[in-house]
Design a protein around this motif. Structure first.
Motif, PDB file in Angstrom:
ATOM      1  N   MET A   1       0.844  -1.204   0.000  1.00 30.49           N
ATOM      2  CA  MET A   1       0.000   0.000   0.000  1.00 30.49           C
ATOM      3  C   MET A   1       0.880   1.255   0.000  1.00 30.49           C
ATOM      4  O   MET A   1       1.904   1.279   0.678  1.00 30.49           O
ATOM      5  N   ALA A   2       0.473   2.270  -0.749  1.00 35.89           N
ATOM      6  CA  ALA A   2       1.271   3.508  -0.827  1.00 35.89           C
ATOM      7  C   ALA A   2       1.344   4.184   0.536  1.00 35.89           C
ATOM      8  O   ALA A   2       0.414   4.087   1.342  1.00 35.89           O
ATOM      9  N   ALA A   3       2.478   4.865   0.775  1.00 38.36           N
ATOM     10  CA  ALA A   3       2.691   5.517   2.072  1.00 38.36           C
ATOM     11  C   ALA A   3       1.668   6.637   2.287  1.00 38.36           C
ATOM     12  O   ALA A   3       1.218   7.279   1.327  1.00 38.36           O
ATOM     13  N   ILE A   4       1.321   6.827   3.549  1.00 38.90           N
ATOM     14  CA  ILE A   4       0.426   7.929   3.940  1.00 38.90           C
ATOM     15  C   ILE A   4       1.313   9.042   4.475  1.00 38.90           C
ATOM     16  O   ILE A   4       2.151   8.798   5.344  1.00 38.90           O
ATOM     17  N   THR A   5       1.142  10.248   3.943  1.00 37.71           N
ATOM     18  CA  THR A   5       1.892  11.375   4.504  1.00 37.71           C
ATOM     19  C   THR A   5       0.908  12.365   5.113  1.00 37.71           C
ATOM     20  O   THR A   5      -0.209  12.548   4.606  1.00 37.71           O
ATOM     21  N   ILE A   6       1.331  12.968   6.197  1.00 35.76           N
ATOM     22  CA  ILE A   6       0.493  13.956   6.902  1.00 35.76           C
ATOM     23  C   ILE A   6       1.205  15.296   6.823  1.00 35.76           C
ATOM     24  O   ILE A   6       2.404  15.374   7.080  1.00 35.76           O
ATOM     25  N   ARG A   7       0.440  16.328   6.462  1.00 41.07           N
ATOM     26  CA  ARG A   7       1.029  17.675   6.357  1.00 41.07           C
ATOM     27  C   ARG A   7      -0.003  18.701   6.817  1.00 41.07           C
ATOM     28  O   ARG A   7      -1.203  18.409   6.844  1.00 41.07           O
ATOM     29  N   PRO A   8       0.470  19.909   7.185  1.00 47.96           N
ATOM     30  CA  PRO A   8      -0.481  20.961   7.540  1.00 47.96           C
ATOM     31  C   PRO A   8      -1.364  21.321   6.347  1.00 47.96           C
ATOM     32  O   PRO A   8      -0.891  21.329   5.204  1.00 47.96           O
ATOM     33  N   ALA A   9      -2.621  21.612   6.601  1.00 47.88           N
ATOM     34  CA  ALA A   9      -3.546  22.012   5.531  1.00 47.88           C
ATOM     35  C   ALA A   9      -3.234  23.433   5.071  1.00 47.88           C
ATOM     36  O   ALA A   9      -2.701  24.249   5.825  1.00 47.88           O
ATOM     37  N   THR A  10      -3.603  23.708   3.827  1.00 47.24           N
ATOM     38  CA  THR A  10      -3.526  25.075   3.295  1.00 47.24           C
ATOM     39  C   THR A  10      -4.920  25.461   2.779  1.00 47.24           C
ATOM     40  O   THR A  10      -5.802  24.602   2.635  1.00 47.24           O
ATOM     41  N   ALA A  11      -5.061  26.733   2.441  1.00 45.77           N
ATOM     42  CA  ALA A  11      -6.362  27.207   1.941  1.00 45.77           C
ATOM     43  C   ALA A  11      -6.779  26.444   0.688  1.00 45.77           C
ATOM     44  O   ALA A  11      -7.968  26.269   0.419  1.00 45.77           O
ATOM     45  N   ALA A  12      -5.803  25.952  -0.072  1.00 46.41           N
ATOM     46  CA  ALA A  12      -6.123  25.223  -1.309  1.00 46.41           C
ATOM     47  C   ALA A  12      -6.801  23.874  -1.037  1.00 46.41           C
ATOM     48  O   ALA A  12      -7.366  23.270  -1.946  1.00 46.41           O
ATOM     49  N   ASP A  13      -6.744  23.402   0.211  1.00 47.64           N
ATOM     50  CA  ASP A  13      -7.335  22.092   0.555  1.00 47.64           C
ATOM     51  C   ASP A  13      -8.804  22.197   0.981  1.00 47.64           C
ATOM     52  O   ASP A  13      -9.453  21.173   1.202  1.00 47.64           O
ATOM     53  N   LEU A  14      -9.314  23.422   1.119  1.00 48.04           N
ATOM     54  CA  LEU A  14     -10.611  23.568   1.793  1.00 48.04           C
ATOM     55  C   LEU A  14     -11.771  22.951   1.019  1.00 48.04           C
ATOM     56  O   LEU A  14     -12.703  22.402   1.610  1.00 48.04           O
ATOM     57  N   ASP A  15     -11.729  22.995  -0.304  1.00 47.45           N
ATOM     58  CA  ASP A  15     -12.807  22.358  -1.085  1.00 47.45           C
ATOM     59  C   ASP A  15     -12.857  20.856  -0.797  1.00 47.45           C
ATOM     60  O   ASP A  15     -13.929  20.275  -0.606  1.00 47.45           O
ATOM     61  N   THR A  16     -11.691  20.224  -0.763  1.00 42.28           N
ATOM     62  CA  THR A  16     -11.656  18.768  -0.534  1.00 42.28           C
ATOM     63  C   THR A  16     -12.024  18.435   0.910  1.00 42.28           C
ATOM     64  O   THR A  16     -12.719  17.447   1.175  1.00 42.28           O
ATOM     65  N   ILE A  17     -11.557  19.252   1.850  1.00 44.05           N
ATOM     66  CA  ILE A  17     -11.957  19.057   3.254  1.00 44.05           C
ATOM     67  C   ILE A  17     -13.484  19.076   3.342  1.00 44.05           C
ATOM     68  O   ILE A  17     -14.109  18.213   3.968  1.00 44.05           O
TER      69      ILE A  17
END
Ligand SMILES: CC(C)(COP(=O)(O)OP(=O)(O)OC[C@H]1O[C@@H](n2cnc3c(N)ncnc32)[C@H](O)[C@@H]1OP(=O)(O)O)[C@@H](O)C(=O)NCCC(=O)NCCS
Length: 164
Positions: A1-17
């Motif tokens: 399975m591909a690795a899971i990475t965790i990073r801080p969210a940015t404003a560009a992520d808000l639609d997907t959130i």
């Protein structure tokens, strides 16, 4: 399975959130919100989360597959080092360790930020959510009876807590 990475969210992520979250608004009791979150409300939420209250993104193979957050538990100043967590995984990606990675990372971040305790308010029907919090060391400290009403029925809320 591909690795899971965790990073801080940015404003560009808000639609997907919002897309991930609104699935649960419409189809489940894991949030007591009954109308989809608007992008304007999501932007305000993002703007109100300063450095002590991170919002995180889980990515796998370049795709956003979940998100997490630490929020103030209560507005009054003396609650300042108590946070409430949220974790929402894309429903097409359940049971692949993404929720665990997000929650473990939030716990680490909460410790590093000097928070004292984390609280999760969980609908009592949400077995996956209760199980993931228990797996990461949260203990049930309260059961509030019939405090929510959604899909024409009364709902109980469990509070689970982890001391840091
Ligand atoms: C709860 C949720 C975050 C779990 O995410 P996930 O990526 O599917 O969970 P993981 O694969 O990381 O599982 C971690 C552990 O959680 C528990 N768990 C997860 N899903 C479960 C299920 N359907 N039934 C029982 N236990 C479950 C298990 O202990 C699991 O460990 P294991 O796989 O070693 O048995 C996901 O179901 C979700 O987004 N639910 C809707 C939103 C929500 O309720 N969020 C929590 C409230 S803030």
């Amino acid at each position: 399975m591909a690795a899971i990475t965790i990073r801080p969210a940015t404003a560009a992520d808000l639609d997907t959130i919002n897309e991930i979250y609104n699935h649960y608004v419409l189809h489940s009791t894991c949030t007591y919100q009954t109308e989809p979150e608007t992008i304007e409300a999501r932007q305000a939420w993002f703007a109100n989360h300063g450095p002590p209250h991170p919002i995180t993104i889980a990515e796998q193979s370049g795709h956003i597959v979940g998100w997490g957050s630490l929020s103030r538990f209560h507005a009054r100043a003396a609650y300042g080092r108590t946070v409430e967590n949220s974790v929402y995984v894309d429903p097409n990606h359940h049971r692949r360790g993404i929720g665990r990675a997000l929650l473990a990372d939030l716990i680490d971040r909460a410790r590093q930020l000097g928070h004292h305790t984390i609280i999760a308010g969980i609908d009592a029907e949400q077995t996956p959510s209760v199980a993931i919090h228990a797996a990461l060391g949260f203990e049930q400290v309260a059961l509030l009876k019939e405090v929510g009403f959604k899909f024409d029925r009364w709902l109980h809320v469990i509070y689970m807590q982890k001391m840091l």
